[in-house]
Design a protein around this motif. Structure first.
Motif, PDB file in Angstrom:
ATOM      1  N   ILE A  21      14.146   1.610   2.768  1.00 44.49           N
ATOM      2  CA  ILE A  21      13.199   1.976   1.720  1.00 44.49           C
ATOM      3  C   ILE A  21      11.768   1.766   2.195  1.00 44.49           C
ATOM      4  N   LEU A  22      11.501   0.588   2.743  1.00 41.38           N
ATOM      5  CA  LEU A  22      10.149   0.285   3.201  1.00 41.38           C
ATOM      6  C   LEU A  22       9.754   1.154   4.388  1.00 41.38           C
ATOM      7  N   THR A  27       6.421   5.511   6.406  1.00 37.07           N
ATOM      8  CA  THR A  27       6.419   6.750   7.184  1.00 37.07           C
ATOM      9  C   THR A  27       5.843   7.909   6.381  1.00 37.07           C
ATOM     10  N   CYS A  28       6.256   8.016   5.125  1.00 35.21           N
ATOM     11  CA  CYS A  28       5.843   9.177   4.332  1.00 35.21           C
ATOM     12  C   CYS A  28       4.358   9.150   3.990  1.00 35.21           C
ATOM     13  N   LEU A  29       3.726   7.975   4.037  1.00 33.67           N
ATOM     14  CA  LEU A  29       2.296   7.903   3.744  1.00 33.67           C
ATOM     15  C   LEU A  29       1.467   8.651   4.777  1.00 33.67           C
ATOM     16  N   ASP A  35       4.854  17.133   2.013  1.00 31.00           N
ATOM     17  CA  ASP A  35       5.983  16.300   2.433  1.00 31.00           C
ATOM     18  C   ASP A  35       5.856  14.883   1.881  1.00 31.00           C
ATOM     19  N   LYS A  36       4.632  14.375   1.829  1.00 34.12           N
ATOM     20  CA  LYS A  36       4.410  13.023   1.300  1.00 34.12           C
ATOM     21  C   LYS A  36       4.885  12.918  -0.145  1.00 34.12           C
ATOM     22  N   LEU A  37       4.452  13.852  -0.976  1.00 29.33           N
ATOM     23  CA  LEU A  37       4.820  13.808  -2.390  1.00 29.33           C
ATOM     24  C   LEU A  37       6.322  13.994  -2.574  1.00 29.33           C
TER      25      LEU A  37
END
Length: 210
Positions: A21-22, A27-29, A35-37
């Motif tokens: 999860i972390l 990574t997504c930030l 892609d982030k959203l």
């Protein structure tokens, strides 16, 4: 022996899930907006209210409302102006932060733990309010939120549930920002569109209308 193995195996799985999860969150930030959203929505909707989800919540808030252009989400400068190519990004941010969007789903998911609170330092509040709270002359609304430093006996922070923590940071994003007035008075910006949505959803003029 099998019982011990099952416990250890279960703990390892929980640790791996928390780590995932972390890892996915950090990574997504760094992904591009679309892609982030999308990835943040997956994390929110597919995760249970674990300590890891609780821990990433204030980090996500800080990422959204950071004042620097490189780290914040620029809610006050991104508009729906099609000529600037912002329309898709505008709609994506609105969809993520609207009252029934992923961000509020995260708030409500975390609020299943009624003891969960996040501290908001008084020094980030507008000066007049900050001084009133520090002196103990505050509206009844804030009474149960105040945190006192046991050593100095001074009020130092507000203790807020996830919903209130988000709303406070949303409001402070406007009043505490140092940008020039002309850069945030965009009435077609994401920020003001959300402000209107929040007022209509959470403070309807007719309480009988759902």
């Amino acid at each position: 022996m099998n019982r011990v193995f099952d416990i250890v195996s279960g703990n390892n799985k929980k640790y791996k899930m928390a780590e995932d999860i972390l890892s996915k969150f950090y990574t997504c930030l760094n992904l591009r907006w679309e892609d982030k959203l999308c990835e943040l929505t997956k994390i929110i909707d597919h995760s249970s209210p674990t300590k890891e989800l609780q821990a990433l919540f204030p980090q996500l808030i800080n990422n959204i409302f950071a004042s620097s252009f490189s780290n914040g989400w620029n809610l006050k400068t991104i508009t729906c102006d099609a000529n600037k190519g912002n329309r898709q990004l505008f709609e994506g941010l609105i969809g993520f932060l609207e009252p029934q969007g992923p961000m509020f789903r995260l708030c409500y998911k975390l609020m299943s733990d009624q003891q969960l609170k996040y501290d908001l330092p008084l020094n980030v509040l507008p000066l007049d309010l900050q001084m009133s709270l520090e002196r103990g002359r505050c509206p009844q609304f804030y009474t149960d939120m105040l945190i006192m430093d046991s050593q100095t006996m001074n009020f130092v922070a507000l203790s807020l549930n996830p919903f209130d923590y988000y709303i406070f940071n949303f409001a402070l994003h406007l009043v505490n920002n140092n940008q020039q007035q002309s850069t945030w008075e965009n009435w077609n910006s994401v920020y003001f569109a959300l402000a209107c949505d929040y007022l209509m959803h959470f403070l309807p003029s007719d309480p009988n209308i759902p």
